[in-house]
Design an enzyme around this catalytic site. Structure first.
Site, PDB file in Angstrom:
ATOM      1  N   HIS A 107     -10.038  -8.166  -7.433  1.00  0.00           N
ATOM      2  CA  HIS A 107      -9.727  -7.636  -6.181  1.00  0.00           C
ATOM      3  C   HIS A 107     -10.277  -8.759  -5.220  1.00  0.00           C
ATOM      4  O   HIS A 107     -11.550  -9.297  -5.314  1.00  0.00           O
ATOM      5  CB  HIS A 107     -10.453  -6.381  -6.033  1.00  0.00           C
ATOM      6  CG  HIS A 107     -10.557  -5.754  -4.507  1.00  0.00           C
ATOM      7  ND1 HIS A 107     -11.905  -5.889  -3.824  1.00  0.00           N
ATOM      8  CD2 HIS A 107      -9.839  -5.446  -3.578  1.00  0.00           C
ATOM      9  CE1 HIS A 107     -11.747  -5.262  -2.740  1.00  0.00           C
ATOM     10  NE2 HIS A 107     -10.419  -5.002  -2.412  1.00  0.00           N
TER      11      HIS A 107
ATOM     12  N   LYS B 218       0.948  -1.259   0.087  1.00  0.00           N
ATOM     13  CA  LYS B 218       0.311  -0.016   0.118  1.00  0.00           C
ATOM     14  C   LYS B 218       0.859   1.240  -0.117  1.00  0.00           C
ATOM     15  O   LYS B 218       1.919   1.251   0.601  1.00  0.00           O
ATOM     16  CB  LYS B 218      -0.869  -0.087   1.165  1.00  0.00           C
ATOM     17  CG  LYS B 218      -2.083  -1.064   1.256  1.00  0.00           C
ATOM     18  CD  LYS B 218      -2.954  -1.078   0.144  1.00  0.00           C
ATOM     19  CE  LYS B 218      -4.067  -2.016   0.374  1.00  0.00           C
ATOM     20  NZ  LYS B 218      -5.040  -1.973  -0.609  1.00  0.00           N
TER      21      LYS B 218
ATOM     22  N   ASP C 138     -14.414  -6.864  -8.859  1.00  0.00           N
ATOM     23  CA  ASP C 138     -14.842  -7.107  -7.495  1.00  0.00           C
ATOM     24  C   ASP C 138     -16.154  -7.773  -7.427  1.00  0.00           C
ATOM     25  O   ASP C 138     -17.115  -7.374  -8.010  1.00  0.00           O
ATOM     26  CB  ASP C 138     -14.838  -5.721  -7.062  1.00  0.00           C
ATOM     27  CG  ASP C 138     -15.436  -5.827  -5.421  1.00  0.00           C
ATOM     28  OD1 ASP C 138     -14.454  -5.658  -4.639  1.00  0.00           O
ATOM     29  OD2 ASP C 138     -16.437  -6.221  -4.958  1.00  0.00           O
TER      30      ASP C 138
ATOM     31  N   GLU D 140     -11.709  -2.441  -8.262  1.00  0.00           N
ATOM     32  CA  GLU D 140     -12.011  -2.532  -7.045  1.00  0.00           C
ATOM     33  C   GLU D 140     -13.406  -1.924  -6.646  1.00  0.00           C
ATOM     34  O   GLU D 140     -14.321  -2.225  -6.063  1.00  0.00           O
ATOM     35  CB  GLU D 140     -11.321  -2.231  -5.886  1.00  0.00           C
ATOM     36  CG  GLU D 140     -11.367  -2.176  -4.411  1.00  0.00           C
ATOM     37  CD  GLU D 140     -10.517  -2.061  -3.530  1.00  0.00           C
ATOM     38  OE1 GLU D 140     -10.823  -1.790  -2.422  1.00  0.00           O
ATOM     39  OE2 GLU D 140      -9.152  -2.155  -3.864  1.00  0.00           O
TER      40      GLU D 140
ATOM     41  N   ASP E 194      -0.612  -0.159  -4.462  1.00  0.00           N
ATOM     42  CA  ASP E 194      -1.907   0.400  -4.445  1.00  0.00           C
ATOM     43  C   ASP E 194      -2.111   1.593  -3.690  1.00  0.00           C
ATOM     44  O   ASP E 194      -1.696   1.633  -2.574  1.00  0.00           O
ATOM     45  CB  ASP E 194      -2.521  -1.055  -3.768  1.00  0.00           C
ATOM     46  CG  ASP E 194      -4.132  -0.789  -3.900  1.00  0.00           C
ATOM     47  OD1 ASP E 194      -4.610   0.326  -4.349  1.00  0.00           O
ATOM     48  OD2 ASP E 194      -4.776  -1.561  -3.349  1.00  0.00           O
TER      49      ASP E 194
ATOM     50  N   GLU F 257      -2.028   0.302  -8.651  1.00  0.00           N
ATOM     51  CA  GLU F 257      -3.426   0.037  -8.425  1.00  0.00           C
ATOM     52  C   GLU F 257      -4.215   1.300  -8.122  1.00  0.00           C
ATOM     53  O   GLU F 257      -3.710   2.022  -7.140  1.00  0.00           O
ATOM     54  CB  GLU F 257      -3.647  -1.028  -7.710  1.00  0.00           C
ATOM     55  CG  GLU F 257      -5.001  -1.687  -7.490  1.00  0.00           C
ATOM     56  CD  GLU F 257      -4.983  -2.739  -6.549  1.00  0.00           C
ATOM     57  OE1 GLU F 257      -6.168  -2.967  -6.108  1.00  0.00           O
ATOM     58  OE2 GLU F 257      -4.043  -3.651  -6.547  1.00  0.00           O
TER      59      GLU F 257
END
Length: 446
Positions: free
Chosen positions: A358, A225, A331, A308, A254, A280
């Site tokens: 995701h 992240k 998703d 997502e 991400d 992402e």
């Protein structure tokens, strides 16, 4: 075997289930710092006590009750319906749930009403698979191309993918389906881990989790992240690469939508040295042209993944038409259930982009293991650049939890969609009065 004509949906139950994941920073990223992983649950009851359909949609806590209300507005359309009638034409069943003109006004086909739709649609598919005695992936893989396409609503996407093109894609994949299905049952589907990369974790915890993911669970693909502090992102990327290396490990990043377009391009520059396979959600999920600008600026040093928060097949269509995305991240609970997922799998195939779902949250891993296998067996026929997200949280609450071994999802074998929760988990973690929540308040933890 087909459902008995006497099997009828007699009612439904809903539950607001939440877990206190924010206490340990599980799920923390640059945009979502205090996530309490939650599920708006629906259970479709039938006149056979041994058969029920389970569905859920995933949220981060506050607002979960809104999705429960959405489910309560949609699910009554199924009460009194024959299961055989519903499952004989899943396309018509999807339209029954989506085409209500009054409910449509608070979408259309997006937002909380679409999250509720996903839960209800997926509950029908879960019931369908249980009636047939098959895991969901096998149920769909056993459909004829005509049945597969019949489940899809082509409204708004025929300028990019026609029904005839979809049939051609599926018919071309027919000859190798049995072998690919057997391969999945034998080998499983490639996975990657996000569990080691949450932003709120300490460096020591990330280091330990990366080692565990590699050495204990066999992962070679990791996600970090990013987006809160650029210097910290560089430090964390260097730490991860020191643990997992470069030659035998893949790293993705991400940002969880935290950046504007120019900011995304500039922020990524010092991170490119760590060779991220993709960035992402670099910006708003609705900004198609913004994604395209970021992709064009960063390619070929890295690529762009998103999905997502892409709310329907129409937005995916535009991302693909604009060349704005390299990896399609469906998703299972934001799109309108299995039906709309099938449409996006075919769109991705048409545009030559791999699908990398995701997952995480509550039950998303349980869902997407089926969807990745369907994509490979029925649509893509190729594992190149395909990998399915895994997050190691809350699986103990599911009757048929997903299993990862050697860095791969083990192919599900039990009938259904793998998303039935234990009754005691639903009771204990029901918001706000479940016993586990009461205990946390009494102990002063929340």
């Amino acid at each position: 075997m087909p459902a008995s004509p006497d099997l009828v949906i007699t009612g439904f139950r809903t539950h607001d289930v939440r877990f206190p994941t924010s206490l340990h920073k599980d799920g923390s990223d640059a945009m979502n710092k205090d996530s309490d992983y939650s599920a708006a649950v629906v259970i479709l009851e039938t006149n056979d006590a041994s058969l029920s359909g389970h569905g859920l949609t995933f949220t981060l806590g506050r607002g979960n009750e809104i999705c429960v209300t959405a489910i309560q507005a949609i699910a009554p359309k199924l009460v009194g319906k024959s299961v055989a009638e519903l499952t004989a034409d899943m396309g018509a069943t999807w339209k029954l749930l989506v085409y209500d003109s009054q409910l449509r006004w608070i979408g259309p086909e997006k937002g909380a009403i679409h999250l509720g739709t996903a839960a209800v649609v997926n509950a029908v598919w879960d019931l369908y698979a249980k009636v047939e005695g098959k895991p969901l992936w096998r149920l769909v893989c056993d459909l004829t191309p005509e049945q597969f396409v019949g489940a899809i609503d082509f409204r708004y996407i025929e300028d990019a993918l026609t029904r005839e093109e979809a049939l051609e894609i599926l018919r071309a994949m027919e000859s190798g389906k049995a072998a690919r299905a057997a391969e999945m049952e034998r080998d499983g589907f490639p996975a990657y881990t996000t569990s080691a990369g949450w932003l709120g974790y300490s460096d020591d915890k990330v280091r330990a989790l990366c080692r565990e993911a590699r050495d204990k669970f066999g992962f070679t693909v990791f996600k970090q992240k990013v987006g809160a502090n650029q210097a910290d992102d560089v430090k964390r990327a260097r730490l991860i690469r020191e643990v997992v290396g470069y030659d035998d490990a893949t790293l993705m990043m991400d940002a969880n939508q935290v950046w504007g377009v120019k900011e995304a391009i500039e922020w990524m520059q010092p991170l490119l040295e760590f060779r991220p396979k993709w960035i992402e959600e670099p910006t708003s999920p609705d900004d198609i042209l913004g994604h395209a600008a970021i992709r064009n600026a960063l390619f070929p040093h890295t690529r762009v993944a998103t999905g997502e928060h892409v709310q329907n097949r129409m937005v995916f269509k535009q991302l693909l038409q604009a060349g704005a995305v390299d990896f399609v991240q469906i998703d299972s609970c934001r799109l309108g259930g299995v039906n709309e997922v099938l449409a996006v799998l075919l769109l991705a195939k048409k545009f030559g982009k791999p699908v990398c779902p995701h997952a995480g949250g509550v039950g998303l891993c349980e869902h997407v293991q089926h969807l990745s296998i369907i994509d490979y067996v029925c649509v893509a026929g190729d594992l190149t650049d395909r990998v399915c997200e895994f997050v190691d949280h809350l699986h103990e609450h599911f009757v048929d939890p997903c299993v990862v071994k050697g860095g791969k999802y083990v192919c599900p074998s039990k009938p259904g969609y793998s998303i039935e929760m234990f009754p005691e988990s639903i009771v204990n973690w029901s918001w706000p009065s479940g016993p586990s929540w009461v205990a946390l308040r009494e102990s002063g933890q929340i």
